[in-house]
Design an enzyme around this catalytic site. Structure first.
Site, PDB file in Angstrom:
ATOM      1  N   GLY A  86      45.636  67.540 -15.231  1.00  0.00           N
ATOM      2  CA  GLY A  86      44.760  67.129 -16.424  1.00  0.00           C
ATOM      3  C   GLY A  86      43.535  67.912 -16.513  1.00  0.00           C
ATOM      4  N   ASP A 119      38.373  63.940 -19.703  1.00  0.00           N
ATOM      5  CA  ASP A 119      37.468  64.955 -20.063  1.00  0.00           C
ATOM      6  C   ASP A 119      37.947  66.397 -19.448  1.00  0.00           C
ATOM      7  OD1 ASP A 119      36.239  65.039 -17.831  1.00  0.00           O
ATOM      8  OD2 ASP A 119      34.156  64.492 -18.317  1.00  0.00           O
ATOM      9  N   GLY A 120      38.815  66.433 -18.703  1.00  0.00           N
ATOM     10  CA  GLY A 120      39.134  67.726 -18.033  1.00  0.00           C
ATOM     11  C   GLY A 120      38.168  68.325 -17.158  1.00  0.00           C
ATOM     12  N   ASP A 243      51.565  61.996  -5.955  1.00  0.00           N
ATOM     13  CA  ASP A 243      51.341  63.382  -6.992  1.00  0.00           C
ATOM     14  C   ASP A 243      50.184  64.240  -5.816  1.00  0.00           C
ATOM     15  OD1 ASP A 243      49.549  61.078  -7.614  1.00  0.00           O
ATOM     16  OD2 ASP A 243      48.388  62.127  -8.812  1.00  0.00           O
ATOM     17  N   ASN A 244      49.564  63.533  -4.889  1.00  0.00           N
ATOM     18  CA  ASN A 244      48.744  64.020  -4.033  1.00  0.00           C
ATOM     19  C   ASN A 244      49.230  64.298  -2.624  1.00  0.00           C
ATOM     20  OD1 ASN A 244      46.813  63.729  -6.039  1.00  0.00           O
ATOM     21  ND2 ASN A 244      45.968  61.775  -5.200  1.00  0.00           N
ATOM     22  N   ASP A 253      43.682  67.284  -2.462  1.00  0.00           N
ATOM     23  CA  ASP A 253      43.104  66.352  -3.386  1.00  0.00           C
ATOM     24  C   ASP A 253      42.157  65.406  -2.499  1.00  0.00           C
ATOM     25  OD1 ASP A 253      42.933  65.629  -6.046  1.00  0.00           O
ATOM     26  OD2 ASP A 253      44.942  65.778  -6.267  1.00  0.00           O
TER      27      ASP A 253
HETATM   28  P1  AMP Z   1      43.459  62.652  -9.042  1.00  0.00           P
HETATM   29  O1  AMP Z   1      43.325  61.106  -8.677  1.00  0.00           O
HETATM   30  O2  AMP Z   1      42.521  63.234  -8.904  1.00  0.00           O
HETATM   31  O3  AMP Z   1      44.696  63.130  -8.056  1.00  0.00           O
HETATM   32  O4  AMP Z   1      44.028  62.570 -10.465  1.00  0.00           O
HETATM   33  C1  AMP Z   1      45.077  61.920 -11.013  1.00  0.00           C
HETATM   34  C2  AMP Z   1      45.493  62.357 -12.433  1.00  0.00           C
HETATM   35  O5  AMP Z   1      44.352  62.344 -13.108  1.00  0.00           O
HETATM   36  C3  AMP Z   1      45.782  63.971 -12.402  1.00  0.00           C
HETATM   37  O6  AMP Z   1      46.729  64.110 -13.454  1.00  0.00           O
HETATM   38  C4  AMP Z   1      44.541  64.585 -12.654  1.00  0.00           C
HETATM   39  O7  AMP Z   1      44.605  65.768 -13.456  1.00  0.00           O
HETATM   40  C5  AMP Z   1      44.144  63.491 -13.799  1.00  0.00           C
HETATM   41  N1  AMP Z   1      42.630  63.677 -14.081  1.00  0.00           N
HETATM   42  C6  AMP Z   1      41.488  63.176 -13.091  1.00  0.00           C
HETATM   43  N2  AMP Z   1      40.526  63.478 -13.483  1.00  0.00           N
HETATM   44  C7  AMP Z   1      40.629  63.712 -14.831  1.00  0.00           C
HETATM   45  C8  AMP Z   1      39.512  64.326 -15.821  1.00  0.00           C
HETATM   46  N3  AMP Z   1      38.277  64.234 -15.666  1.00  0.00           N
HETATM   47  N4  AMP Z   1      40.268  64.575 -16.971  1.00  0.00           N
HETATM   48  C9  AMP Z   1      41.465  64.789 -17.095  1.00  0.00           C
HETATM   49  N5  AMP Z   1      42.427  64.437 -16.227  1.00  0.00           N
HETATM   50  C10 AMP Z   1      41.921  64.050 -15.121  1.00  0.00           C
HETATM   51 MG    MG Z   2      45.549  64.544  -7.719  1.00  0.00          MG
END
Ligand code: AMP
Ligand code: MG
Length: 469
Positions: A86, A119-120, A243-244, A253
């Site tokens: 994301g 917000d990516g 996913d991590n 992650d």
């Molecule tokens: P994470 O908890 O960092 O492993 O993220 C879990 C999911 O949320 C993954 O698909 C990430 O790409 C997405 N994600 C986390 N933060 C953002 C963000 N600020 N904008 C878009 N996607 C996000």
């Molecule tokens: Mg992740």
């Protein structure tokens, strides 16, 4: 600047990803660049300007084929059918100077079709935490993704805490294949894609594996060894969602992760982990749980379902013993024992029990074991002395227990209060604490900066990490 891209993921079926470029940023500023890693990757002629432009996403390097990967995953036990990158973009892969294929990925590089409401972007704090902690893990000798660059974007982003400076970390991984990458195709019933992914994972990571169940066996072994390594340095990952969880068995992650100071099996740092699902002592269970999810996905490729279930079940059921063996080997070495027996397990457990009761510092207690100062870590010194007597007798037959201990017990780990202090300074433009930590963490088994070995004072303790990454 030349990056010798050799991309394979981009040649897989379109169902695996969305091809798109990173979103450019306003005023990129290079915060950190890992020269040694760049050399390992075969990068040449990197000028500061080019590094900044490339690892901010403002310039697509030649032969990069940028894409966001699709995946799904269980988050805190609940299945989320579509996650995906994301806020990350895979620039491509290189074959490093050791002959290992590595992904080069920007994280915090803008929205993608998988961003959902996000917000990516990423903010400076988690970017620098990931940079330092992943490189520290590498220096500790624990399988991990690595950090190639950190760039400030010059754009502010909104998080719970308010407006914060944006940044991008460039992550290098032996791949970004996750348990969730398998789950997404299995859950959708896209068995051809699942088969393609399985063949790809085997070719890339476990070329000796023969079919899906053999792949499962190999990933279980890698995860068993990884979680034992985490336990041995007091590392708490904090978000062991599927996913991590890397198929390659690397730590990936670094969100709300932390190293613990005073030892407690139940230690949790992540503010969103209310139930302690990913508490220090629960990590082995969670690694097994994650492997059960991988098994569930891979079973779908079995011609004979009953036989597949039976084989997968046996593989998962073997994991507790695998983790226990890896754990015992790690912790035995931590107390100076090269070949552990069952009695040694009790000796280790007795020490951990004393440490937990007294809130002894995990890192410093083990580091002090070869010296007379270990007892200072305990309030009940008589109890420790009694343990030490048994221990001394046990290691008398070891060839060089002090050397054994000092090569596995780090003198310096990324303590949470130091990381927070570094982030606070960096937010005001002061990168000196980052540089200091970066230098010390590069040689964790040698004490070069005495101050960094100290646990936090009562006032310095940072008990929680926030997921607002
Ligand atoms: P994470 O908890 O960092 O492993 O993220 C879990 C999911 O949320 C993954 O698909 C990430 O790409 C997405 N994600 C986390 N933060 C953002 C963000 N600020 N904008 C878009 N996607 C996000
Ligand atoms: Mg992740």
């Amino acid at each position: 600047m030349h990056i010798p891209f050799d991309n394979s993921y981009a040649t897989l079926p379109e169902a695996f990803y969305s091809k798109l470029a990173p979103t450019s940023v306003k005023a990129p500023k290079l915060l950190a660049f890992n020269e040694d890693l760049a050399t390992l990757l075969g990068m040449e002629g990197a000028s500061n300007d080019e590094v900044t432009a490339t690892f901010s996403g403002n310039k697509i390097p030649q032969n990069s084929d940028p894409l966001a990967q699709l995946y799904a995953g269980h988050q805190f036990g609940n299945y989320n059918p579509q996650l995906g990158d994301g806020r990350a973009i895979l620039l491509g892969e290189v074959i490093d100077t050791n002959g290992i294929r590595r992904d080069i990925q920007l994280k915090g590089s803008g929205r993608t079709p998988y961003s959902r409401g996000g917000d990516g972007r990423a903010w400076l704090g988690p970017v620098l935490r990931e940079y330092l902690v992943s490189e520290a893990m590498h220096a500790l000798g624990i399988p991990t993704t690595r950090a190639l660059a950190a760039v400030a974007t010059g754009e502010d982003i909104l998080r719970e805490q308010g407006m914060l400076p944006g940044a991008i970390v460039t992550r290098v991984a032996s791949s970004h294949l996750r348990v969730g990458t398998f789950q997404v195709f299995a859950h959708r019933g896209q068995l051809d894609d699942l088969q393609t992914l399985t063949d790809y994972a085997i070719a890339r990571h476990y070329p000796d594996a023969n079919g899906p169940m053999d792949l499962l066996r190999a990933v279980c072994a890698a995860q068993a060894s990884l979680v034992a390594a985490w336990m041995s340095v007091g590392f708490i990952h904090g978000v062991m969602n599927t996913d991590n969880c890397s198929i390659a068995g690397e730590t990936i992650d670094y969100g709300p992760c932390a190293f613990m100071d005073d030892f407690h099996m139940g230690r949790v740092f992540s503010s969103i982990d209310q139930q302690g699902r990913y508490a220090y002592g629960n990590q082995p269970n969670m690694a097994i749980w994650n492997m059960a999810q991988l098994a569930t996905a891979l079973i779908q490729l079995s011609q004979d379902k009953d036989a597949g279930v039976e084989e997968a079940t046996a593989i998962i059921h073997a994991m507790p013993d695998q983790i226990e063996a890896a754990w015992l080997a790690r912790f035995a070495a931590k107390i100076g024992i090269t070949t552990a027996t069952e009695t040694d397990r009790e000796l280790i457990q007795a020490l951990l029990d004393l440490m937990q009761t007294d809130g002894a510092d995990f890192t410093n207690t083990f580091r002090a074991l070869p010296t007379a100062t270990a007892r200072d870590q305990f309030t009940d010194r008589d109890a420790f002395d009694a343990w030490a007597q048994t221990h001394t007798a046990r290691i008398a037959s070891e060839p060089d227990p002090t050397a054994t201990m000092n090569t596995v017990n780090p003198a310096v780990i990324p303590r949470n209060h130091r990381i927070e202090e570094m982030i606070e300074a960096a937010t005001t433009g002061d990168m000196a604490p980052f540089e200091r930590l970066s230098t010390a963490f590069a040689t964790p088994y040698t004490l070069t900066d005495t101050d960094l070995a100290n646990p936090p004072s009562e006032a310095e303790i940072v008990p929680a990490t926030f997921c607002g990454t």
